[in-house]
Design a protein around this motif. Structure first.
Motif, PDB file in Angstrom:
ATOM      1  N   LEU A  34      -4.168  -0.860  12.841  1.00  0.00           N
ATOM      2  CA  LEU A  34      -3.947  -1.170  11.555  1.00  0.00           C
ATOM      3  C   LEU A  34      -5.155  -1.144  10.879  1.00  0.00           C
ATOM      4  CD1 LEU A  34      -1.631  -4.419  12.189  1.00  0.00           C
ATOM      5  CD2 LEU A  34      -0.989  -2.184  11.656  1.00  0.00           C
ATOM      6  N   GLY A  35      -5.260  -1.203   9.435  1.00  0.00           N
ATOM      7  CA  GLY A  35      -6.426  -0.933   8.780  1.00  0.00           C
ATOM      8  C   GLY A  35      -6.393  -2.360   7.732  1.00  0.00           C
ATOM      9  N   THR A  36      -7.412  -2.100   6.821  1.00  0.00           N
ATOM     10  CA  THR A  36      -7.818  -3.162   6.016  1.00  0.00           C
ATOM     11  C   THR A  36      -6.417  -3.549   4.869  1.00  0.00           C
ATOM     12  OG1 THR A  36      -8.780  -1.836   4.182  1.00  0.00           O
ATOM     13  CG2 THR A  36     -10.128  -3.251   5.760  1.00  0.00           C
ATOM     14  N   SER A  37      -5.657  -2.322   4.785  1.00  0.00           N
ATOM     15  CA  SER A  37      -4.489  -2.561   3.761  1.00  0.00           C
ATOM     16  C   SER A  37      -3.331  -3.306   4.592  1.00  0.00           C
ATOM     17  CB  SER A  37      -3.962  -1.196   3.570  1.00  0.00           C
ATOM     18  OG  SER A  37      -3.743  -0.495   4.265  1.00  0.00           O
ATOM     19  N   ARG A  91      -5.477   4.197  -4.898  1.00  0.00           N
ATOM     20  CA  ARG A  91      -4.452   4.366  -3.822  1.00  0.00           C
ATOM     21  C   ARG A  91      -4.911   3.177  -2.623  1.00  0.00           C
ATOM     22  NH1 ARG A  91      -2.359  10.215  -2.635  1.00  0.00           N
ATOM     23  NH2 ARG A  91      -4.580  10.606  -1.965  1.00  0.00           N
ATOM     24  N   HIS A  92      -5.983   2.593  -2.752  1.00  0.00           N
ATOM     25  CA  HIS A  92      -6.419   1.662  -1.633  1.00  0.00           C
ATOM     26  C   HIS A  92      -6.375   0.339  -2.082  1.00  0.00           C
ATOM     27  CE1 HIS A  92     -10.457   2.384  -3.036  1.00  0.00           C
ATOM     28  NE2 HIS A  92     -10.103   3.646  -3.131  1.00  0.00           N
ATOM     29  N   PRO A  93      -5.332  -0.290  -2.271  1.00  0.00           N
ATOM     30  CA  PRO A  93      -5.644  -1.626  -2.947  1.00  0.00           C
ATOM     31  C   PRO A  93      -6.143  -2.578  -2.053  1.00  0.00           C
ATOM     32  CG  PRO A  93      -3.169  -1.282  -2.022  1.00  0.00           C
ATOM     33  CD  PRO A  93      -4.025   0.017  -2.088  1.00  0.00           C
ATOM     34  N   SER A 143       0.819  -1.333  -0.001  1.00  0.00           N
ATOM     35  CA  SER A 143       0.038  -0.137  -0.175  1.00  0.00           C
ATOM     36  C   SER A 143       0.812   1.308   0.074  1.00  0.00           C
ATOM     37  CB  SER A 143      -1.038  -0.204   1.231  1.00  0.00           C
ATOM     38  OG  SER A 143      -1.214   0.983   1.663  1.00  0.00           O
ATOM     39  N   HIS A 144       1.991   1.059   0.488  1.00  0.00           N
ATOM     40  CA  HIS A 144       2.850   2.308   0.710  1.00  0.00           C
ATOM     41  C   HIS A 144       3.411   2.756  -0.506  1.00  0.00           C
ATOM     42  CE1 HIS A 144       6.470  -0.302   0.973  1.00  0.00           C
ATOM     43  NE2 HIS A 144       6.998   0.523   0.667  1.00  0.00           N
ATOM     44  N   VAL A 145       3.335   2.149  -1.403  1.00  0.00           N
ATOM     45  CA  VAL A 145       4.104   2.454  -2.656  1.00  0.00           C
ATOM     46  C   VAL A 145       3.128   3.569  -3.461  1.00  0.00           C
ATOM     47  CG1 VAL A 145       5.339   0.387  -3.426  1.00  0.00           C
ATOM     48  CG2 VAL A 145       3.220   0.640  -4.168  1.00  0.00           C
ATOM     49  N   SER A 146       2.085   3.768  -3.341  1.00  0.00           N
ATOM     50  CA  SER A 146       1.130   4.909  -3.848  1.00  0.00           C
ATOM     51  C   SER A 146       1.815   6.129  -3.251  1.00  0.00           C
ATOM     52  CB  SER A 146      -0.212   4.630  -3.547  1.00  0.00           C
ATOM     53  OG  SER A 146      -0.764   3.595  -4.253  1.00  0.00           O
ATOM     54  N   ALA A 167      -1.761  -7.783  -3.882  1.00  0.00           N
ATOM     55  CA  ALA A 167      -2.529  -6.353  -3.819  1.00  0.00           C
ATOM     56  C   ALA A 167      -3.187  -5.929  -5.046  1.00  0.00           C
ATOM     57  CB  ALA A 167      -1.375  -5.290  -3.536  1.00  0.00           C
ATOM     58  N   GLY A 168      -4.525  -5.880  -5.255  1.00  0.00           N
ATOM     59  CA  GLY A 168      -5.354  -5.603  -6.355  1.00  0.00           C
ATOM     60  C   GLY A 168      -5.742  -4.087  -6.449  1.00  0.00           C
ATOM     61  N   ARG A 169      -5.471  -3.555  -7.692  1.00  0.00           N
ATOM     62  CA  ARG A 169      -5.837  -2.016  -7.956  1.00  0.00           C
ATOM     63  C   ARG A 169      -6.724  -1.868  -9.154  1.00  0.00           C
ATOM     64  NH1 ARG A 169      -1.878   1.414  -4.926  1.00  0.00           N
ATOM     65  NH2 ARG A 169      -0.236  -0.035  -4.158  1.00  0.00           N
TER      66      ARG A 169
END
Ligand code: FES
Ligand SMILES: [Fe+2]
Length: 439
Positions: A367-370, A208-210, A180-183, A225-227
């Motif tokens: 922590l979140g869903t990502s 930005r929220h895979p 997630s941090h790559v965005s 990680a799906g976008r």
């Protein structure tokens, strides 16, 4: 979030710490073969809080033994690498690669004292230019080395780098599987603009929220990680997390070069990352080698940001960009070109991970869903540490070398297709093949 107790269990690896015993059940890489000359001087090494020295023996193999001489504790780093072992400078005691004292010239000829002393010694193996050690309890019957794809290739097919980071190993490994941090921290301000290249940067800027999916595998986790793409498809980037501390992030482009990295604890507060970029089917060109090192894509530090080398453990692999100088963050660059303003890809990660504190206090997180991949990894490692603590259970993953013959992947699929099914073949190591990926 973890309890304070679980955070300690996850992170501590020195002495008898259960997690240290888990990680020591596996082979771990720590040197490049080219660093240990024959018959050259020893190198200082520090792993799991143990001070060690590595040297090449007259047989051509690498020995890894305790640094302190058992006589009066002088450092064997200063010793003479002689035929048959390393000789302490102080009173001449000599130790072979198995840690046995083979000569004690300061004692009378008839003395049998030398048979009663020795130093710690850990077996080493070399594959494709990388030195591995097994520091577990079964030194006479170690587990097999994992069958990673690059280990069967000639040395010409890869370029490697290392870096020391002043944090606990676990938060560094967590960074590797956090797609997630790559965005954000690695992004450019112009990444979302129409026609911007590369295409995957545009996808990451738009979504930005895979959506994360994690599958338990015999070696660790397969993390997708799906976008959503602007064209209504799904870009899946698949990271392989392999126990104990390895990761392979998804590659880019046609006939891609691939990545593998390992995060090896130096002690509780420092980690060594050893990374390789390799091509499964051909030697890398000189230009590709230079580009990999200059862009620091193998987690090496490019020449501009290297600290002055020293003879301390891994002393050639420190950076001059640190928390103290804010990793050379440039606020003007942050305003006009990059999200972070921090030069160098690795430094963007390091700045975030080091700023968490040397050992991140996970009892204070939210922590979140990502963060699904991080949660899954922690659960599995904590289960292994608890099993080790309870009855000395050796992690089964350490005994399954064939399970490690897998690849990471990246694909663009129709939104209703299963990434796991669609990439099944592509994630296997099939010699002579190298599936294309989006770029
Ligand atoms: S301290 Fe090493 S031989 Fe005396
Ligand atoms: Fe990163």
């Amino acid at each position: 979030m973890l309890s304070v107790e679980d955070n300690e269990l996850l992170t501590r690896v020195t002495g008898d710490a259960p997690m240290g015993r888990v990680l020591r059940s596996f082979w771990l890489p720590f040197l490049f073969s080219r660093e240990v000359e024959a018959p050259g001087p020893p190198l200082r090494v520090r792993l799991f809080g143990e001070d060690l020295i590595a040297f090449r023996t007259e047989n051509g193999g690498v020995a890894l033994v305790g640094e302190r001489c058992p006589h009066r504790r002088a450092s064997l780093y200063f010793g003479r690498n002689e035929e048959g072992g390393i000789r302490c400078l102080y009173h001449g005691w000599k130790f072979d690669g198995s840690g046995s004292c083979v000569d004690m010239p300061s004692e009378p000829d008839h003395s049998s004292f030398k048979s009663k002393v020795g130093i710690a010694a850990y077996i080493c193996e070399e594959r494709c230019g990388v030195v591995w050690t097994y520091m577990g309890p079964n030194q006479s019957a170690p587990p097999p080395l994992p069958r990673l794809e690059w280990m069967a290739l000639p040395e010409s097919h890869h370029v490697g780098g290392k870096r020391v980071q002043p944090t606990n190993w676990a938060q560094a490994l967590e960074g590797e599987i956090d797609q997630s941090h790559v965005s954000f921290v690695h992004s450019r301000l112009d990444a979302g603009r129409d026609g911007s290249k590369p295409n995957v940067d545009r996808i990451r800027a738009v979504d930005r929220h895979p959506h994360f999916e994690v599958v338990e595998m015999p070696y660790g986790h397969c993390i997708a990680a799906g976008r959503n793409t602007p064209e209504g498809q799904k870009y899946w980037r698949i990271t392989q997390q392999l126990l104990p501390t390895f990761a392979m992030t998804g590659p880019y482009g046609p006939d891609p070069k691939r990545m593998w990295r390992s995060w090896v604890p130096i002690d509780d507060e420092n980690v060594l990352v050893l990374g390789l970029q390799f091509h499964p089917r051909r030697p890398l060109t000189d230009e590709e080698r230079a580009a990999a090192l200059e862009r620091s894509s193998v987690w090496n530090i490019s020449a501009k940001f290297k600290a002055e080398p020293s003879s301390k453990a891994f002393g050639s692999w420190y950076a001059n960009a640190t928390l103290e100088n804010d990793y050379f963050q440039d606020r003007e660059a942050q305003r006009t070109s990059t999200f972070s303003g921090i030069p160098e890809f690795w430094a963007q990660d390091a700045a975030m991970q080091v700023s968490m504190g040397t050992v991140c206090d996970r009892s204070q997180e939210h922590l979140g869903t990502s963060d699904l991949a991080i949660i899954s990894m922690r659960k599995r490692l904590l289960a292994a540490a608890k099993a080790m603590q309870a009855d000395g259970t050796i992690p089964p993953e350490s005994m399954q070398p064939d399970a490690y013959a897998v690849r990471s992947d990246a694909v663009i699929l129709a939104p209703d297709l299963s990434w796991f099914e669609a990439t099944k073949e592509r994630r296997l190591v099939i010699a002579g093949t190298n599936p294309d990926c989006p770029s």
